[in-house]
Every structure is written in C-alpha cells, then in structure tokens.
Write a protein that holds these residues in place. Structure first.
Motif, PDB file in Angstrom:
ATOM      1  N   THR A 100       4.739  47.715 -89.264  1.00 42.61           N
ATOM      2  CA  THR A 100       3.305  47.778 -88.963  1.00 42.61           C
ATOM      3  C   THR A 100       2.466  47.777 -90.236  1.00 42.61           C
ATOM      4  O   THR A 100       1.412  47.154 -90.299  1.00 42.61           O
ATOM      5  N   ALA A 103       2.448  44.282 -91.811  1.00 43.28           N
ATOM      6  CA  ALA A 103       1.657  43.286 -91.083  1.00 43.28           C
ATOM      7  C   ALA A 103       0.172  43.607 -91.064  1.00 43.28           C
ATOM      8  O   ALA A 103      -0.664  42.696 -91.097  1.00 43.28           O
ATOM      9  N   TYR A 104      -0.194  44.904 -91.047  1.00 41.97           N
ATOM     10  CA  TYR A 104      -1.584  45.271 -90.773  1.00 41.97           C
ATOM     11  C   TYR A 104      -2.321  45.922 -91.941  1.00 41.97           C
ATOM     12  O   TYR A 104      -3.539  46.057 -91.880  1.00 41.97           O
ATOM     13  N   ASP A 108      -4.222  43.457 -96.928  1.00 43.58           N
ATOM     14  CA  ASP A 108      -5.502  43.849 -97.503  1.00 43.58           C
ATOM     15  C   ASP A 108      -5.359  44.368 -98.932  1.00 43.58           C
ATOM     16  O   ASP A 108      -6.357  44.600 -99.614  1.00 43.58           O
ATOM     17  N   GLU A 225       5.272  43.136 -84.450  1.00 40.12           N
ATOM     18  CA  GLU A 225       4.511  41.996 -83.962  1.00 40.12           C
ATOM     19  C   GLU A 225       5.054  41.505 -82.625  1.00 40.12           C
ATOM     20  O   GLU A 225       4.297  41.142 -81.728  1.00 40.12           O
ATOM     21  N   ARG A 228       3.831  43.893 -79.934  1.00 42.04           N
ATOM     22  CA  ARG A 228       2.426  43.645 -79.592  1.00 42.04           C
ATOM     23  C   ARG A 228       2.272  42.406 -78.722  1.00 42.04           C
ATOM     24  O   ARG A 228       1.563  42.426 -77.705  1.00 42.04           O
ATOM     25  N   MET A 244      -2.324  49.662 -86.084  1.00 41.30           N
ATOM     26  CA  MET A 244      -1.978  48.433 -85.387  1.00 41.30           C
ATOM     27  C   MET A 244      -3.024  48.075 -84.330  1.00 41.30           C
ATOM     28  O   MET A 244      -3.132  46.915 -83.922  1.00 41.30           O
ATOM     29  N   ARG A 246      -6.414  48.657 -84.628  1.00 37.85           N
ATOM     30  CA  ARG A 246      -7.789  48.688 -85.110  1.00 37.85           C
ATOM     31  C   ARG A 246      -8.579  47.436 -84.774  1.00 37.85           C
ATOM     32  O   ARG A 246      -9.783  47.485 -84.648  1.00 37.85           O
ATOM     33  N   ASP A 247      -7.945  46.263 -84.642  1.00 38.78           N
ATOM     34  CA  ASP A 247      -8.684  45.041 -84.291  1.00 38.78           C
ATOM     35  C   ASP A 247      -8.233  44.488 -82.950  1.00 38.78           C
ATOM     36  O   ASP A 247      -8.188  43.286 -82.737  1.00 38.78           O
ATOM     37  N   HIS A 248      -7.908  45.411 -82.013  1.00 34.15           N
ATOM     38  CA  HIS A 248      -7.368  44.959 -80.734  1.00 34.15           C
ATOM     39  C   HIS A 248      -8.379  44.150 -79.924  1.00 34.15           C
ATOM     40  O   HIS A 248      -7.993  43.356 -79.070  1.00 34.15           O
ATOM     41  N   ARG A 251      -7.684  40.623 -80.096  1.00 36.98           N
ATOM     42  CA  ARG A 251      -6.348  40.245 -79.645  1.00 36.98           C
ATOM     43  C   ARG A 251      -6.268  40.368 -78.129  1.00 36.98           C
ATOM     44  O   ARG A 251      -7.245  40.648 -77.463  1.00 36.98           O
ATOM     45  N   TRP A 299      -8.707  52.947 -89.046  1.00 33.50           N
ATOM     46  CA  TRP A 299      -7.974  53.129 -87.798  1.00 33.50           C
ATOM     47  C   TRP A 299      -8.354  54.459 -87.141  1.00 33.50           C
ATOM     48  O   TRP A 299      -7.549  55.345 -86.901  1.00 33.50           O
TER      49      TRP A 299
END
Length: 314
Positions: A100, A103-104, A108, A225, A228, A244, A246-248, A251, A299
C-alpha cells in the motif's frame, strides 16, 4: 570476487530460487547464473546446488554465507566513508515497503528524491512486513517501511504515522446507505477480499471467532492493488488503511467508516543502525521521514510521528 557476485549469492540464498532472485536484482536468470559461476570459480568450490525444490546451499555455501554478509557490510561502510569525503551521496539503496505504501505514498516522494540526488539509485521491492524485516536483518535491504510491532529486537524503528482502517465496498453498496454507525461485528458476514496476515484480516478473523462464524472469503491475495480492484468489480468488501482510501472518490469503490473500531495500523521505517547505512541510504531515510512529516493529513485521521528517531526496538 566482487560486490555483484556476493549480492547474487546472498539473494539466491535468501530467495531459494534463481528466478525471483534475478528479478529482485534486476538481472536476467542467465546473468545471475554467470555471477554465481564466477564466484564459485574464484572460490574453487560449489556454493549452491539446483534441485527440483529450488537452489540449496552446500556445506561450503552455508559456511561462506555469514562471511559474504560481513564482506558486503564492510564494503558498504567503506563506500559510506568515501561518500562523506566527496560530499555527494551516490550508488544503490535498497528500500523495501508494504504494497500500500509503495503504491499510494512513495510515488509522491521518490521522484522528488531522485531529482535532488540524481547519483543515488533507489531499488524498490514490495512485500509483507515479516519478509521485509527478515530482509533488512539479512542485509538484503538497507531500509524497509513496515507495520509495527517489529519482531526483530536488533532493528532500529522510527515510527512514521498511524492510521485507522476503513471498510472498502463496491460503489453503491447497500452498506453506504446505513445511517447508524457500523461496528466490525455488524459486517463479519459480508463476503471478503483479504490479504492474509494484515492487521485488518487478523481483526476480522478474531471477530468471526468471537461470534462463532466462519469468514466468507471470496479471494486471498498478497497484492493491495488486486484487492482494491476486486472490490471495485463487486467481488466483496475489504478492510483497507486510510492511505489507500484517500482518493476513493475517483476510483470505483466507496468507503464505510467503522465506528469505534479501534482498528488501525502503525507504520515505521526500520534499518539495522546508522553504522550499516551508506550516505545514500541515510539521505533516503531522512528524506522519507521529512517528506511524511511535511505532508498535510492526506488520509483523514492518520497520526504521524516522524519528528524524532524512534528507540531501538527491544
């Protein structure tokens, strides 16, 4: 013999197979085999034997293994001293991380680090906390981002943040329409997609055991991933960290908070000690800690504590 040959030997000893060892080192399998053959020729003895079950250390290989680890540690220490003289961190740094986080969060952080330190070459590998810890202890990884608690008492752990776990459900799932707060006990009979050994999975298993039910598992995976995407496709629900989720909204899944669940994970950066780190590894460690500390709360209620080095885990 050289560093690449020793690293090849240690990686095969750790993985037990040539294919994953070659992948982890960024080599072809034939290239890895050549490194091993050159090392064995230099030493005049066989270190590994291939069997149907994988690569097995010979008696000579078992005896040579700790010396190879110490040799690489000594090379790393010498390289670090030279880097201090030059004032320019350079060379490879092996960083292991939870799926996680890889990937997330690291997308950054790592690109900015690469621009600031162009002569440092981060090598990223992902896995479960236990395997990552083991690889740090063996010297396969310089640094690792893992979930607390740390099992190995000889590692130095610096806590980065803690965050609650939430319930990820397919978009429009009936649970999103429930108005009262939900506890984990309310959803144990859902169909689940899980990563074994994750804190959320352990909590689910404990709750099911307490209620005398067997969890309905649609899928077990070791990839966040994949978990998800399976939720997005409607296969089941999953417990995921806030990082994981935070930007759902962008998605294909929804998030259902769990009231007073107490479900959380604590994330830490671990290594064997400053003396084992090259200048490049120290720069990456510091950069990750400072970057996490400087981020706005991405998050939700996650609480980060990266201001000062944590104690050696005892």
């Amino acid at each position: 013999m050289n560093r690449d040959q020793l690293q090849a030997f240690l990686r095969v000893a750790q993985e037990g197979r040539l294919s994953p060892a070659a992948k982890g080192l960024g080599l072809s399998q034939s290239g890895l085999s050549r490194q091993l053959q050159a090392l064995e020729a230099e030493l005049g003895t066989r270190l590994l034997v291939r069997t149907p079950a994988g690569a097995v250390l010979t008696d000579a290989g078992e005896r040579f293994l700790p010396h190879a680890r110490r040799a690489l540690d000594a090379l790393a220490a010498g390289t670090s001293e030279l880097e201090r003289l030059s004032g320019t961190p350079r060379g490879p740094v092996s960083l292991g991380t939870l799926h996680t986080v890889g990937a997330y969060l690291l997308p950054d952080i790592i690109p900015t680090f690469a621009r600031r330190f162009p002569e440092v070459r981060p090598r990223l590998s992902e896995g479960m906390s236990t395997a990552l810890e083991d690889n740090v202890v063996r010297g396969v990884l310089d640094l690792a981002i893992v979930s607390l608690p740390v099992r190995h008492t000889d590692l130095v752990a610096q806590k980065l943040w803690e965050e609650v776990l939430v319930l990820a459900v397919p978009r429009g799932h009936r649970l999103t329409k429930v108005t009262r707060p939900l506890a984990l006990a309310d959803v144990v009979e859902e169909t689940w997609v899980v990563i074994p050994s994750m804190s959320g999975t352990r909590a689910l298993e404990a709750e099911c055991e307490a209620r005398g039910v067997t969890p309905k598992l649609a899928l077990e995976t070791d990839n966040a991933e994949a978990m998800r995407r399976m939720v997005e496709r409607g296969l089941g629900v999953a417990l995921i960290p806030e990082l994981m989720a935070r930007d759902h909204q962008s998605r294909g899944f929804d998030v259902v908070p769990l009231a007073k669940s107490g479900l959380k994970r604590q994330v830490a950066l671990v290594h064997r000690g400053e003396g084992y780190l090259t200048a490049a590894a120290r720069e990456l460690k510091s950069f990750i800690v400072e970057s996490v500390r400087a981020m706005p709360e991405p998050w939700g209620g996650g609480k980060r504590t990266g201001a000062a080095p944590g104690p050696r885990v005892r």
